[in-house]
Design an enzyme around this catalytic site. Structure first.
Site, PDB file in Angstrom:
ATOM      1  CG  ASP A  84      42.209  14.802  12.159  1.00 10.96           C
ATOM      2  OD1 ASP A  84      41.041  14.710  11.751  1.00 10.96           O
ATOM      3  OD2 ASP A  84      43.002  13.828  12.210  1.00 10.96           O
TER       4      ASP A  84
HETATM    5  N1  URA Z   1      44.931  10.242  14.929  1.00  5.41           N
HETATM    6  C1  URA Z   1      44.509  10.913  13.824  1.00  5.41           C
HETATM    7  O1  URA Z   1      44.858  10.552  12.720  1.00  5.41           O
HETATM    8  N2  URA Z   1      43.694  11.964  13.993  1.00  5.41           N
HETATM    9  C2  URA Z   1      43.267  12.385  15.205  1.00  5.41           C
HETATM   10  O2  URA Z   1      42.508  13.354  15.300  1.00  5.41           O
HETATM   11  C3  URA Z   1      43.710  11.680  16.325  1.00  5.41           C
HETATM   12  C4  URA Z   1      44.552  10.613  16.167  1.00  5.41           C
END
Ligand code: URA
Length: 244
Positions: free
Chosen positions: A108
């Site tokens: 993310d």
């Molecule tokens: N878990 C998350 O919360 N965000 C990520 O980007 C990857 C795994």
């Protein structure tokens, strides 16, 4: 050496993002495409990827490329967004390739660390399929001190995430200090790490992925990328980094 006997060089170069078929044909006609020994290449007859030069430069990596990128916070794994894109960190030509170079899973916007990208659907599938059980390792900084029961809860195989019908597969938790942890998971559910900590009453303030299977970021600087060699790709596809 990879040889191509049946594919037209213009089509091959266009697929690598060097231009439209017409633009690449014009480059060939202008003598900008040659062999390593300097002899001019035309759009017919066999050629070897490693032997082709465009304006004197070796070609970009051949199809089947696997790239490791150190994603900084703030970049998104998408092709359209108002935020900077992870593609902005790669050479412009890489974005024009066919098949496209796509991220393997997603990080993310607020997560940093190891992102793999590839144009190989097979490699992408193998790395993202829960069946392959490839470990993804994250380091997280938490807003509150650990309660003490998180490792057991994550390892139980019964933890439910908000809005989901199936419990999470077991996740290994290593405590680094009261608010810093390393988690190793083999699934890749949406915002999984952040939602896991929300499920146990905490909040992830910073998240970083350091490894996928046998590949770790090493000392690759933030925003930098590199192409994996054949042995690394093979290791990545079969590796299981056992957390337990
Ligand atoms: N878990 C998350 O919360 N965000 C990520 O980007 C990857 C795994």
């Amino acid at each position: 050496m990879i040889w191509y006997a049946d594919m037209k060089l213009a089509k091959y170069l266009a697929n690598l993002g060097y231009g439209s078929r017409r633009e690449v044909t014009a480059m060939l006609n202008a003598g900008r495409v040659a062999r390593a020994d300097g002899t001019r290449l035309a759009d017919g007859g066999p050629f070897a990827h490693a032997d082709v030069r465009v304006d004197g430069e070796p070609l970009d990596p051949p199809p089947g490329v696997v790239i490791v990128l150190h994603k900084p916070v703030g970049y998104v794994c998408s092709t359209t967004d108002t935020n900077p894109l992870v593609y902005d960190l790669l050479p412009r030509r890489f974005r024009k390739r066919s098949p496209v170079i796509a991220p393997v899973g997603r990080l993310d916007r607020d997560t940093s660390g190891l992102l793999v990208l590839t144009d190989s659907g097979q490699t992408n599938h193998r790395l993202t399929s829960p069946k392959s059980g490839i470990a993804k390792v994250y380091e997280a900084r938490l807003a509150s001190n650990l309660r003490g029961d998180e490792a057991e809860s994550f390892a139980s195989g019964t933890l439910m995430l908000n809005g989901e019908a199936l419990p999470l597969a077991p996740v290994a938790l290593e405590v680094l200090d009261a608010r810093r942890v390393r988690v190793t998971l083999r699934e890749g559910r949406y915002h999984q790490v952040r939602r896991m900590f929300a499920a146990v009453g905490n909040h992830v303030e910073a998240l970083h992925r350091s490894a996928i299977g046998a590949i770790d970021l090493g000392d690759l600087p933030k925003g930098a990328w590199r192409v994996l060699g054949d042995a690394e790709v093979a290791a990545l596809q079969i590796s299981r980094r056992d957390p337990t």
